[in-house]
Design a protein around this motif. Structure first.
Motif, PDB file in Angstrom:
ATOM      1  N   PRO A 176     -29.709  21.350 -27.533  1.00 24.36           N
ATOM      2  CA  PRO A 176     -30.263  20.439 -26.520  1.00 24.36           C
ATOM      3  C   PRO A 176     -29.324  20.249 -25.324  1.00 24.36           C
ATOM      4  N   TRP A 177     -29.928  19.965 -24.179  1.00 24.03           N
ATOM      5  CA  TRP A 177     -29.199  19.699 -22.944  1.00 24.03           C
ATOM      6  C   TRP A 177     -29.701  18.377 -22.368  1.00 24.03           C
ATOM      7  N   ILE A 178     -28.927  17.812 -21.456  1.00 22.21           N
ATOM      8  CA  ILE A 178     -29.409  16.687 -20.646  1.00 22.21           C
ATOM      9  C   ILE A 178     -29.668  17.240 -19.252  1.00 22.21           C
ATOM     10  N   CYS A 179     -30.888  17.043 -18.793  1.00 23.85           N
ATOM     11  CA  CYS A 179     -31.300  17.596 -17.492  1.00 23.85           C
ATOM     12  C   CYS A 179     -31.403  16.484 -16.441  1.00 23.85           C
ATOM     13  N   ILE A 180     -30.791  16.724 -15.276  1.00 23.05           N
ATOM     14  CA  ILE A 180     -31.042  15.888 -14.094  1.00 23.05           C
ATOM     15  C   ILE A 180     -31.903  16.741 -13.174  1.00 23.05           C
ATOM     16  N   LYS A 181     -33.166  16.407 -13.120  1.00 20.59           N
ATOM     17  CA  LYS A 181     -34.159  17.249 -12.461  1.00 20.59           C
ATOM     18  C   LYS A 181     -33.939  17.302 -10.946  1.00 20.59           C
ATOM     19  N   LYS A 182     -34.108  18.502 -10.374  1.00 19.02           N
ATOM     20  CA  LYS A 182     -33.991  18.649  -8.924  1.00 19.02           C
ATOM     21  C   LYS A 182     -35.308  18.198  -8.295  1.00 19.02           C
ATOM     22  N   GLU A 183     -35.315  16.942  -7.823  1.00 17.89           N
ATOM     23  CA  GLU A 183     -36.504  16.355  -7.225  1.00 17.89           C
ATOM     24  C   GLU A 183     -36.086  15.058  -6.532  1.00 17.89           C
ATOM     25  N   ARG A 184     -36.954  14.522  -5.741  1.00 16.27           N
ATOM     26  CA  ARG A 184     -36.684  13.236  -5.112  1.00 16.27           C
ATOM     27  C   ARG A 184     -36.768  12.155  -6.188  1.00 16.27           C
ATOM     28  N   PHE A 185     -35.785  11.267  -6.249  1.00 20.23           N
ATOM     29  CA  PHE A 185     -35.654  10.301  -7.338  1.00 20.23           C
ATOM     30  C   PHE A 185     -35.612  11.047  -8.696  1.00 20.23           C
ATOM     31  N   PRO A 186     -34.531  11.777  -8.934  1.00 24.74           N
ATOM     32  CA  PRO A 186     -34.466  12.663 -10.120  1.00 24.74           C
ATOM     33  C   PRO A 186     -34.657  11.920 -11.449  1.00 24.74           C
ATOM     34  N   LEU A 213     -26.318   9.095 -25.668  1.00 21.60           N
ATOM     35  CA  LEU A 213     -25.983   9.066 -24.234  1.00 21.60           C
ATOM     36  C   LEU A 213     -27.149   8.556 -23.398  1.00 21.60           C
ATOM     37  N   LEU A 214     -28.360   9.027 -23.697  1.00 14.06           N
ATOM     38  CA  LEU A 214     -29.530   8.607 -22.920  1.00 14.06           C
ATOM     39  C   LEU A 214     -29.829   7.126 -23.128  1.00 14.06           C
ATOM     40  N   GLU A 215     -29.574   6.635 -24.339  1.00 20.42           N
ATOM     41  CA  GLU A 215     -29.765   5.207 -24.614  1.00 20.42           C
ATOM     42  C   GLU A 215     -28.778   4.376 -23.801  1.00 20.42           C
ATOM     43  N   LEU A 216     -27.534   4.865 -23.718  1.00 22.63           N
ATOM     44  CA  LEU A 216     -26.514   4.195 -22.904  1.00 22.63           C
ATOM     45  C   LEU A 216     -26.945   4.162 -21.434  1.00 22.63           C
ATOM     46  N   ILE A 217     -27.406   5.309 -20.931  1.00 17.64           N
ATOM     47  CA  ILE A 217     -27.842   5.401 -19.523  1.00 17.64           C
ATOM     48  C   ILE A 217     -29.008   4.456 -19.256  1.00 17.64           C
ATOM     49  N   LYS A 218     -29.944   4.381 -20.209  1.00 17.03           N
ATOM     50  CA  LYS A 218     -31.112   3.519 -20.050  1.00 17.03           C
ATOM     51  C   LYS A 218     -30.700   2.046 -19.975  1.00 17.03           C
ATOM     52  N   ASN A 219     -29.658   1.685 -20.768  1.00 20.39           N
ATOM     53  CA  ASN A 219     -29.184   0.292 -20.765  1.00 20.39           C
ATOM     54  C   ASN A 219     -28.449  -0.066 -19.468  1.00 20.39           C
ATOM     55  N   LEU A 220     -27.923   0.955 -18.789  1.00 17.07           N
ATOM     56  CA  LEU A 220     -27.110   0.713 -17.598  1.00 17.07           C
ATOM     57  C   LEU A 220     -27.895   0.835 -16.299  1.00 17.07           C
ATOM     58  N   TYR A 221     -28.843   1.789 -16.258  1.00 14.40           N
ATOM     59  CA  TYR A 221     -29.512   2.089 -14.979  1.00 14.40           C
ATOM     60  C   TYR A 221     -31.031   2.112 -15.169  1.00 14.40           C
ATOM     61  N   GLN A 222     -31.715   1.680 -14.139  1.00 16.94           N
ATOM     62  CA  GLN A 222     -33.186   1.675 -14.162  1.00 16.94           C
ATOM     63  C   GLN A 222     -33.683   2.946 -13.468  1.00 16.94           C
ATOM     64  N   LEU A 223     -34.148   3.888 -14.264  1.00 22.75           N
ATOM     65  CA  LEU A 223     -34.609   5.171 -13.742  1.00 22.75           C
ATOM     66  C   LEU A 223     -36.079   5.363 -14.044  1.00 22.75           C
ATOM     67  N   ARG A 224     -36.723   6.124 -13.209  1.00 25.35           N
ATOM     68  CA  ARG A 224     -38.139   6.402 -13.457  1.00 25.35           C
ATOM     69  C   ARG A 224     -38.297   7.429 -14.574  1.00 25.35           C
ATOM     70  N   THR A 225     -39.388   7.341 -15.316  1.00 26.87           N
ATOM     71  CA  THR A 225     -39.691   8.307 -16.381  1.00 26.87           C
ATOM     72  C   THR A 225     -40.983   9.078 -16.071  1.00 26.87           C
ATOM     73  N   CYS A 226     -41.712   8.679 -15.022  1.00 27.34           N
ATOM     74  CA  CYS A 226     -42.969   9.358 -14.692  1.00 27.34           C
ATOM     75  C   CYS A 226     -42.688  10.722 -14.047  1.00 27.34           C
ATOM     76  N   SER A 227     -43.687  11.578 -14.028  1.00 27.01           N
ATOM     77  CA  SER A 227     -43.521  12.923 -13.457  1.00 27.01           C
ATOM     78  C   SER A 227     -44.199  13.053 -12.085  1.00 27.01           C
ATOM     79  N   TYR A 228     -44.400  11.924 -11.392  1.00 25.80           N
ATOM     80  CA  TYR A 228     -45.043  11.970 -10.069  1.00 25.80           C
ATOM     81  C   TYR A 228     -44.169  12.722  -9.068  1.00 25.80           C
ATOM     82  N   ASP A 229     -44.833  13.339  -8.115  1.00 22.43           N
ATOM     83  CA  ASP A 229     -44.135  13.948  -6.977  1.00 22.43           C
ATOM     84  C   ASP A 229     -43.911  12.836  -5.946  1.00 22.43           C
ATOM     85  N   LEU A 230     -42.679  12.311  -5.898  1.00 19.34           N
ATOM     86  CA  LEU A 230     -42.402  11.158  -5.032  1.00 19.34           C
ATOM     87  C   LEU A 230     -41.969  11.590  -3.633  1.00 19.34           C
TER      88      LEU A 230
END
Length: 601
Positions: A102-112, A140-157
């Motif tokens: 498994p990998w952790i991906c930071i997607k190349k998109e607006r509001f990744p 790691l993802l649980e830690l990130i979720k507790n620290l930062y508010q990120l979007r989870t939807c797949s909309y093209d923003l």
């Protein structure tokens, strides 16, 4: 093209660094190796006498040699690794691994978005890893979720879509998990600052994020926004707790790979740790099956190159238990003290722990493999001419020379074979003489096996030091069995192992499986001998009492002992109590016998 004789092929090899390839008569690739000096290395296969059966088999099959010259030994190591993976020759060690990590991906998109994945898509997205388990990724993802508010939807923003009110906030916004960038409720710069902080956390760098949160907390406090300040404080505590758990050494130790190796006769176990800012961001242990009795250095060379490629490591420094040449761009450190040594020791412990776990699994899943490995290890540790599938151990038992007996226990493939245990009454020795007793029972045991045509053991162990060993050896000499059976002695005090004709004992590692098997043999022989000795003493005690009474037989004695449990209670029993068990006639005989022994006064 007609193949030249091997002698000519060897003479024309260059003395440069490079990779050599062995082929058989059918032009099938057998083995790929690397060398600092091709001519010297390849020639050694054909001029040395090889202890390894497998190397002997390989050499007999070689009919043709190809080679590739490279600039340096490091280039040869890299080329060897790539060719082995490509061709997978029969006699080469291979680090098999079917897993998709498994990998952790930071997607190349607006509001990744930030999410876990097993699939790497070349679309410009950033991938961190690979990780050896999803447990690490989820933590790691649980830690990130507790620290930062990120979007989870797949909309093209895209900006124009947000401005045209194409999207509406979802439940995640109302739960406080997202700040609603889809409706333009969060600035892109703020979001990207969070993404940069996440990049650093995934790399193991918590310093910047902690400072950011502390500054923000103080700002809220100064503005009398105490609820917001408390919320940020809680995030700081979450991050500090995770940092404390993950940091194992000095945070200054960063971007470092650590490798260690342990091995036995058949397998090597290589542990790989990757450190960033004092934290272990990756740990992986692999098992390598030996093909040609490879050394720890050869196994580690292969593993370092392969694992660094597999996990995309670009660390410029590597900690190893011994020196390896990995190229001028990589610094190799062999730690001796301090935090660096501490982390290397941790890697070694991981390798040992993995090996122990594999042994436990193998015993359950594949007991034959465990037995084969154990026999090979015992042969090596004890310097035996063959694997000790059949072992026998002798122990004497007597108390001040009374009722001298001996025991022989038998192990097959490292396990007790209790049906083959044997007891001996000492017949030719008067008094407490361990040496003479040992000589007698060893002689009697193998004289009988010879006469009956039974198989002899590969290893005989006598419980005791040089004296008992000499006695056992004399018995084998008298039977003309010296050289046909290996005999050793084990002394209890320091677990010294003695060999005939060698005054210096062998000391095995206290944790070694070989020593544990020998101790098990010795303890079984002692237990079996003591049990027999007690039985003999008990029988002797009974013989002097109940068996002396005229008209009282063995069955009567057994019935009485079943009820009264001891001779002393039988002596004190009334004639009525005795009669209930053995009848009036025998009860009277027993009662009168003990009555006559009582003091008239």
């Amino acid at each position: 093209m007609q193949q030249l004789p091997l002698e000519i092929q060897l003479k024309t090899l260059p003395s440069n660094p490079g990779v050599y390839q062995y082929y058989d008569k059918d032009d099938k690739l057998l083995y790929i190796g690397k060398a600092k000096n091709l001519k010297k290395r390849v020639s050694s296969y054909f001029t040395k006498k090889h202890d390894s059966h497998r190397i002997g088999v390989l050499v007999k099959k070689i009919r043709f040699i190809k080679h590739i010259i490279v600039e340096t030994e490091t280039d040869a190591l890299l080329l060897e690794n790539n060719l082995i993976k490509k061709h997978q020759p029969r006699f080469n060690v291979m680090l098999k691994d079917d897993k998709t990590y498994p990998w952790i991906c930071i997607k190349k998109e607006r509001f990744p978005r930030v999410f876990p994945t097993r699939n790497l898509i070349k679309d410009g997205s950033e991938y961190f890893g690979p990780y050896t388990s999803f447990k690490t990724v989820n933590t790691l993802l649980e830690l990130i979720k507790n620290l930062y508010q990120l979007r989870t939807c797949s909309y093209d923003l895209a900006e124009e879509k947000i401005q045209n009110d194409k999207y509406k906030v979802c439940l995640e916004y109302h739960l406080g998990n997202c700040k609603g960038p889809c409706e333009g409720l969060q600035e892109e710069n703020e979001y990207n600052e969070n993404i940069e902080a996440i990049r650093q956390i995934v790399k193991g760098n918590f310093k910047d994020s902690l400072q950011q949160f502390k500054n923000l907390m103080h700002t809220h406090a100064e503005n009398m926004e105490f609820e917001e300040a408390q919320r940020i404080k809680e995030k700081i505590e979450v991050l500090q707790k995770y940092q404390a758990k993950s940091t194992v050494v000095n945070p200054k130790i960063s971007n470092v790979d650590v490798f260690s190796v342990i091995s036995d006769e058949a397998y090597g176990y290589v542990n790989f740790l990757q450190l960033s800012y004092g934290s272990i961001i990756r740990s992986h242990t692999t098992e390598i099956k030996k093909k040609l009795d490879e050394t720890d250095k050869e196994l580690l060379e292969l593993a370092v190159v392969e694992l660094r490629q597999r996990f995309n490591s670009n660390s410029k420094e590597i900690y190893l238990p011994f020196k390896l040449s990995l190229g001028e761009h990589i610094k190799v450190t062999v730690p001796q003290l301090g935090d660096k040594r501490k982390i290397l020791d941790l890697s070694i412990r991981n390798a040992k722990y993995y090996r122990q776990e594999r042994f436990k699994q193998i015993k359950i899943i594949d007991p034959d493999r465990h037995e084969k490995r154990l026999m090979a290890q015992m042969k090596k540790d004890l310097r035996l001419p063959s694997e000790p599938h059949h072992i026998e151990c002798f122990d004497n038992s007597n108390i001040q020379g009374s009722n001298p007996v001996a025991a022989c226990v038998v192990f097959k493939n490292g396990k007790p074979s209790k049906k083959e245990y044997r007891k001996f009454n000492i017949k030719t020795v008067d008094g407490p003489n361990d040496f003479a007793s040992m000589e007698e029972v060893v002689y009697r045991r193998y004289k009988r096996l010879k006469e009956e045509g039974e198989p002899l053991p590969q290893l005989v162990i006598v419980d005791g030091g040089k004296g008992q060993l000499s006695s056992g050896l004399k018995a084998l000499d008298d039977l003309d069995l010296r050289g046909k059976i290996t005999i050793i002695g084990i002394a209890k005090r320091l677990e010294e192992i003695y060999y005939p004709g060698d005054s210096i004992p062998l000391y095995l590692d206290k944790k070694s499986e070989t020593l544990k098997v020998i101790q098990h043999l010795r303890n079984e022989a002692h237990r079996f001998g003591i049990t027999f000795h007690r039985q003999k003493r008990s029988k002797a005690a009974l013989d002097t009492e109940l068996d002396k009474i005229p008209g009282i037989g063995e069955k009567t004695v057994i019935e009485l002992l079943k009820t009264f449990r001891s001779v002393k209670r039988i002596q004190k029993a009334s004639i009525q109590e005795l009669a209930q068990i053995v009848g009036n006639s025998r009860a009277t005989k027993i009662y009168n016998y003990y009555l006559s022994k009582k003091d008239p006064t």
